[in-house]
Design an enzyme around this catalytic site. Structure first.
Site, PDB file in Angstrom:
ATOM      1  N   LYS A 104      44.252  53.594 -32.512  1.00  0.00           N
ATOM      2  CA  LYS A 104      43.715  54.332 -33.625  1.00  0.00           C
ATOM      3  C   LYS A 104      43.960  53.594 -34.937  1.00  0.00           C
ATOM      4  CE  LYS A 104      44.931  58.738 -31.532  1.00  0.00           C
ATOM      5  NZ  LYS A 104      45.815  59.891 -31.632  1.00  0.00           N
ATOM      6  N   GLU A 142      42.376  44.353 -35.689  1.00  0.00           N
ATOM      7  CA  GLU A 142      43.693  44.949 -35.469  1.00  0.00           C
ATOM      8  C   GLU A 142      44.340  45.346 -36.793  1.00  0.00           C
ATOM      9  OE1 GLU A 142      45.492  46.320 -33.417  1.00  0.00           O
ATOM     10  OE2 GLU A 142      46.364  44.998 -31.923  1.00  0.00           O
ATOM     11  N   ASP A 159      52.126  42.300 -33.799  1.00  0.00           N
ATOM     12  CA  ASP A 159      53.586  42.320 -33.821  1.00  0.00           C
ATOM     13  C   ASP A 159      54.103  41.521 -32.626  1.00  0.00           C
ATOM     14  OD1 ASP A 159      56.297  42.941 -34.023  1.00  0.00           O
ATOM     15  OD2 ASP A 159      56.025  45.106 -33.990  1.00  0.00           O
ATOM     16  N   LYS A 214      53.125  40.126 -38.111  1.00  0.00           N
ATOM     17  CA  LYS A 214      54.591  40.180 -38.106  1.00  0.00           C
ATOM     18  C   LYS A 214      55.107  39.157 -37.087  1.00  0.00           C
ATOM     19  CE  LYS A 214      56.432  44.335 -37.732  1.00  0.00           C
ATOM     20  NZ  LYS A 214      57.132  45.525 -37.174  1.00  0.00           N
ATOM     21  N   ASP A 239      51.228  54.192 -37.748  1.00  0.00           N
ATOM     22  CA  ASP A 239      51.861  55.506 -37.652  1.00  0.00           C
ATOM     23  C   ASP A 239      53.290  55.446 -37.126  1.00  0.00           C
ATOM     24  OD1 ASP A 239      51.711  56.871 -34.459  1.00  0.00           O
ATOM     25  OD2 ASP A 239      50.951  54.865 -34.869  1.00  0.00           O
TER      26      ASP A 239
END
Length: 179
Positions: free
Chosen positions: A42, A98, A102, A130, A158
């Site tokens: 999401k 995206e 990460d 990241k 989130d």
């Protein structure tokens, strides 16, 4: 909600500048082509929406729901496809959109899947990168902003489904997720 943020890493205005810059690069790099932009739900929603406004090409948008975060603040490493594409990517130039790269577990898995399905090319555009979080070697082709190893929320990102609607990206205070 704003009080739960320790520090704003990427402001709303910086995000818009990133979208303009990346949109111009994608427009140039894919000139004469009609790429398929695949958003990974999401978290991609705000970024894909804003980015696509700055891409001066005929693009098609599609979505997949994939996750390696099953609650909590760290990737499980187990990539689950919750909703697959409903169109063929065979022979297509695919740009994966995206919110953040990460660990790279999810993105590498999806790239391998798309290549297996016959995509002509697969590249990634990410709002945030990241690199300190990598568990798999990977470098996205289009990066908006490199961030330190911290747990960030906002602008699609989130914590337990909250904070996605913040207009910026910020570091979540540790006491919020350690309680």
């Amino acid at each position: 909600m704003h009080n739960d943020i320790a520090e704003i890493l990427v402001s709303e205005s910086q995000i818009q500048e990133i979208c303009q810059t990346l949109g111009a690069r994608l427009s140039k790099d894919y000139a004469g082509k009609q790429p398929l932009f695949v958003g990974l739900l999401k978290g991609c929603m705000p970024f894909m929406s804003d980015l696509s406004k700055h891409v001066d090409l005929k693009i098609e948008l599609a979505y997949m729901s994939v996750s390696s975060y099953h609650g909590g603040i760290s990737s499980s490493g187990d990539v689950k496809i919750k909703m697959d594409l409903d169109i063929s990517i065979k022979g297509r130039d695919v740009v994966i959109v995206e919110d953040i790269v990460d660990t790279a577990s999810t993105i590498v898995t999806i790239i391998e899947l798309f290549k297996h399905r016959g995509a002509s090319s697969v590249k990634t555009v990410t709002l945030l990168d990241k690199p300190e979080g990598r568990k798999r070697p990977y470098q996205p082709e289009y990066v908006g902003y490199v961030i330190p190893k911290a747990f960030v929320v906002g602008y699609g990102l989130d914590y337990n489904e909250y904070y996605r609607n913040l207009p910026y990206v910020g570091i979540l205070k540790p006491e919020i997720y350690n309680s």
